[in-house]
Design an enzyme around this catalytic site. Sequence first.
Site, PDB file in Angstrom:
ATOM      1  N   HIS A 131       3.109  -5.256   2.708  1.00  0.00           N
ATOM      2  CA  HIS A 131       1.662  -5.113   2.582  1.00  0.00           C
ATOM      3  C   HIS A 131       1.305  -4.993   1.113  1.00  0.00           C
ATOM      4  CE1 HIS A 131      -2.450  -3.717   3.226  1.00  0.00           C
ATOM      5  NE2 HIS A 131      -2.329  -4.276   4.401  1.00  0.00           N
ATOM      6  N   ASP A 161       0.764  -5.597  12.169  1.00  0.00           N
ATOM      7  CA  ASP A 161       0.906  -6.831  12.936  1.00  0.00           C
ATOM      8  C   ASP A 161       2.260  -6.967  13.610  1.00  0.00           C
ATOM      9  OD1 ASP A 161      -1.624  -7.768  12.495  1.00  0.00           O
ATOM     10  OD2 ASP A 161      -1.094  -8.626  10.560  1.00  0.00           O
TER      11      ASP A 161
HETATM   12  N1  CMC Z   1       9.569 -10.959   3.789  1.00  0.00           N
HETATM   13  C1  CMC Z   1      10.395 -11.129   2.744  1.00  0.00           C
HETATM   14  N2  CMC Z   1      10.069 -10.882   1.472  1.00  0.00           N
HETATM   15  C2  CMC Z   1       8.831 -10.444   1.216  1.00  0.00           C
HETATM   16  C3  CMC Z   1       7.898 -10.231   2.256  1.00  0.00           C
HETATM   17  C4  CMC Z   1       8.306 -10.505   3.581  1.00  0.00           C
HETATM   18  N3  CMC Z   1       7.454 -10.313   4.608  1.00  0.00           N
HETATM   19  N4  CMC Z   1       6.734  -9.780   1.729  1.00  0.00           N
HETATM   20  C5  CMC Z   1       6.926  -9.710   0.404  1.00  0.00           C
HETATM   21  N5  CMC Z   1       8.200 -10.105   0.094  1.00  0.00           N
HETATM   22  C6  CMC Z   1       8.810 -10.124  -1.239  1.00  0.00           C
HETATM   23  C7  CMC Z   1       8.302 -11.317  -2.029  1.00  0.00           C
HETATM   24  O1  CMC Z   1       9.140 -12.431  -1.892  1.00  0.00           O
HETATM   25  C8  CMC Z   1       8.298 -10.752  -3.436  1.00  0.00           C
HETATM   26  O2  CMC Z   1       9.623 -10.812  -3.914  1.00  0.00           O
HETATM   27  P1  CMC Z   1       9.897 -11.082  -5.500  1.00  0.00           P
HETATM   28  O3  CMC Z   1       9.358  -9.856  -6.193  1.00  0.00           O
HETATM   29  O4  CMC Z   1      11.383 -11.197  -5.570  1.00  0.00           O
HETATM   30  O5  CMC Z   1       9.163 -12.312  -5.865  1.00  0.00           O
HETATM   31  C9  CMC Z   1       7.951  -9.279  -3.263  1.00  0.00           C
HETATM   32  O6  CMC Z   1       8.351  -8.955  -1.918  1.00  0.00           O
HETATM   33  C10 CMC Z   1       6.459  -8.979  -3.418  1.00  0.00           C
HETATM   34  O7  CMC Z   1       5.733  -9.899  -2.605  1.00  0.00           O
HETATM   35  P2  CMC Z   1       4.284 -10.417  -2.944  1.00  0.00           P
HETATM   36  O8  CMC Z   1       4.028 -11.678  -2.208  1.00  0.00           O
HETATM   37  O9  CMC Z   1       4.064 -10.407  -4.411  1.00  0.00           O
HETATM   38  O10 CMC Z   1       3.414  -9.231  -2.329  1.00  0.00           O
HETATM   39  P3  CMC Z   1       1.888  -9.317  -1.977  1.00  0.00           P
HETATM   40  O11 CMC Z   1       1.360  -7.948  -2.114  1.00  0.00           O
HETATM   41  O12 CMC Z   1       1.201 -10.394  -2.742  1.00  0.00           O
HETATM   42  O13 CMC Z   1       1.884  -9.775  -0.437  1.00  0.00           O
HETATM   43  C11 CMC Z   1       1.818  -9.789   1.916  1.00  0.00           C
HETATM   44  C12 CMC Z   1       1.617  -8.952   0.645  1.00  0.00           C
HETATM   45  C13 CMC Z   1       1.317  -8.980   3.115  1.00  0.00           C
HETATM   46  C14 CMC Z   1       0.958 -11.073   1.835  1.00  0.00           C
HETATM   47  C15 CMC Z   1       3.308 -10.136   2.053  1.00  0.00           C
HETATM   48  O14 CMC Z   1       4.077  -8.958   2.167  1.00  0.00           O
HETATM   49  C16 CMC Z   1       3.588 -11.062   3.235  1.00  0.00           C
HETATM   50  O15 CMC Z   1       3.454 -12.291   3.094  1.00  0.00           O
HETATM   51  N6  CMC Z   1       3.969 -10.489   4.425  1.00  0.00           N
HETATM   52  C17 CMC Z   1       4.145 -11.283   5.603  1.00  0.00           C
HETATM   53  C18 CMC Z   1       2.799 -11.573   6.252  1.00  0.00           C
HETATM   54  C19 CMC Z   1       2.211 -10.353   6.917  1.00  0.00           C
HETATM   55  O16 CMC Z   1       2.856  -9.658   7.689  1.00  0.00           O
HETATM   56  N7  CMC Z   1       0.899 -10.151   6.681  1.00  0.00           N
HETATM   57  C20 CMC Z   1       0.137  -9.079   7.356  1.00  0.00           C
HETATM   58  C21 CMC Z   1      -0.346  -8.026   6.414  1.00  0.00           C
HETATM   59  S1  CMC Z   1      -0.976  -6.625   7.363  1.00  0.00           S
HETATM   60  C22 CMC Z   1      -2.389  -7.224   8.168  1.00  0.00           C
HETATM   61  C23 CMC Z   1      -3.527  -7.471   7.258  1.00  0.00           C
HETATM   62  O17 CMC Z   1      -4.030  -6.483   6.688  1.00  0.00           O
HETATM   63  O18 CMC Z   1      -3.951  -8.608   7.126  1.00  0.00           O
END
Ligand code: CMC
Length: 430
Positions: free
Chosen positions: A307, A365
């Site tokens: 998240h 989720d």
């Molecule tokens: N699986 C594997 N690696 C992950 C994941 C994941 N679900 N989420 C983040 N990472 C890694 C990512 O690869 C990155 O690694 P590095 O630093 O080596 O590049 C690091 O963690 C940080 O990720 P980010 O994309 O910069 O983090 P963010 O804050 O931009 O993204 C997120 C948050 C929710 C979009 C992301 O965690 C994700 O895509 N999760 C899966 C989709 C998901 O479950 N979304 C629902 C969120 S809760 C409901 C809502 O409020 O909408």
Amino acid sequence: MADNKSATLRLGDKDIDLPIYSPTAGPDVVDIRKLYAEGGVFTYDPGFTSTASCDSTITFIDGDKGELLHRGYPIDQLAGKSHYLEVCYLLLYGELPTGAELEDFEARVTGHTMLHEQMTFFFRGFRRDAHPMAIMVGVVGAMSAFYHDSTDIADPWQREVASIRLIAKMPTIAAWAYKFWIGQPFIYPRNDLDYAGNFLRMCFAVPAEEYEVNPILSRAMDRIFTLHADHEQNASTSTVRLASSSGANPFACIAAGIACLWGPAHGGANQACLEMLEEIGTVDRIPEFIARAKDRDDPFRLMGFGHRVYKNFDPRATVMKQSADEVLDLLGIDDNPKLQVAKELEKVALADPYFAEKKLFPNVDFYSGIILEAMGFPTSMFTPIFALSRTVGWISQWKEQLDDPEHKIGRPRQLYQGATLRDYVDVEDR
Ligand code: CMC
């Protein structure tokens, strides 16, 4: 806003003082509004990781503590002791209602559950196999064509009617999107049922048979609505605020929010998560998917994990997990293969240093899809249910923005990296 503090930014040999505001909770905020006028520079923050786009009094999240407060009340207390329509009132008007206020609010919402009958033709114009989210984006946007008397945002009465209409009609729209998709007749709302029970009936009843709402499933449905009601300035809420900043009508703004919510990084994650569990299939394949999630060259991510704001745990997930256990217990489901995979995947990921270091843990989720599937919803209905739950949050934030005398059209700037001025070349000379 209290602002006795300031920060000084040195740009070349010029110092620019920027006021700092202290919120009632959360980190201080540096006001950079005069930066371009005084310093001739923009700030750069793609993804808004360090930018407060507005001030708000509705919802507060402490991502490190795993805390989510609506108007100061913690989500676990609201999910345990309150119910969705009371939380709607709280989000919209700022305080918990008295008994009489709640009764009046429930009556107002209940009185608006039906859709304009001509909207049935609009539904029937969609392709037979349209995704329910596609139908919702279209139908909610089209409400501005059916409810002209509540599109004038300058009129407080029209704003109020539009808010109530959206909260009241969204379950009918989501249920009808589902009914259309599965080819069953639309079931009209019944105003003697509560909000969640009515939605379940509109989804699962057929005219040929009696349908009795199961109170435990209705309670679980209500809790899912409550847990998704608002989440401060997330992507879809910011989309609603940005759309509204131009003066667009409320139905168009909420349709924009639904469109944004659809993406798999946001509300679409619950559908994507269940599809992922299905793809994994059996527990012996979990290591393969964990390895893919950790591989920087593989775009695969564990859906339902991670998240942007919560970096310890997602308080909604804690309540959702309990609810999932209750519902599965009630329905006598303990051998569902997806559930087995989910439980094992959660265990393996939480024990893996990669996920611990990056502070990735199951979000709301991860569990909501499991409950919704157990209740009988297909995966394509998961995001529409999120959209109907979040409608009150979008509306509360929309109302707050319109009531703010300082609100301006949202117009970000950019770090331009393209070609500089050049002369057009005739096609024969290229
Ligand atoms: N699986 C594997 N690696 C992950 C994941 C994941 N679900 N989420 C983040 N990472 C890694 C990512 O690869 C990155 O690694 P590095 O630093 O080596 O590049 C690091 O963690 C940080 O990720 P980010 O994309 O910069 O983090 P963010 O804050 O931009 O993204 C997120 C948050 C929710 C979009 C992301 O965690 C994700 O895509 N999760 C899966 C989709 C998901 O479950 N979304 C629902 C969120 S809760 C409901 C809502 O409020 O909408």
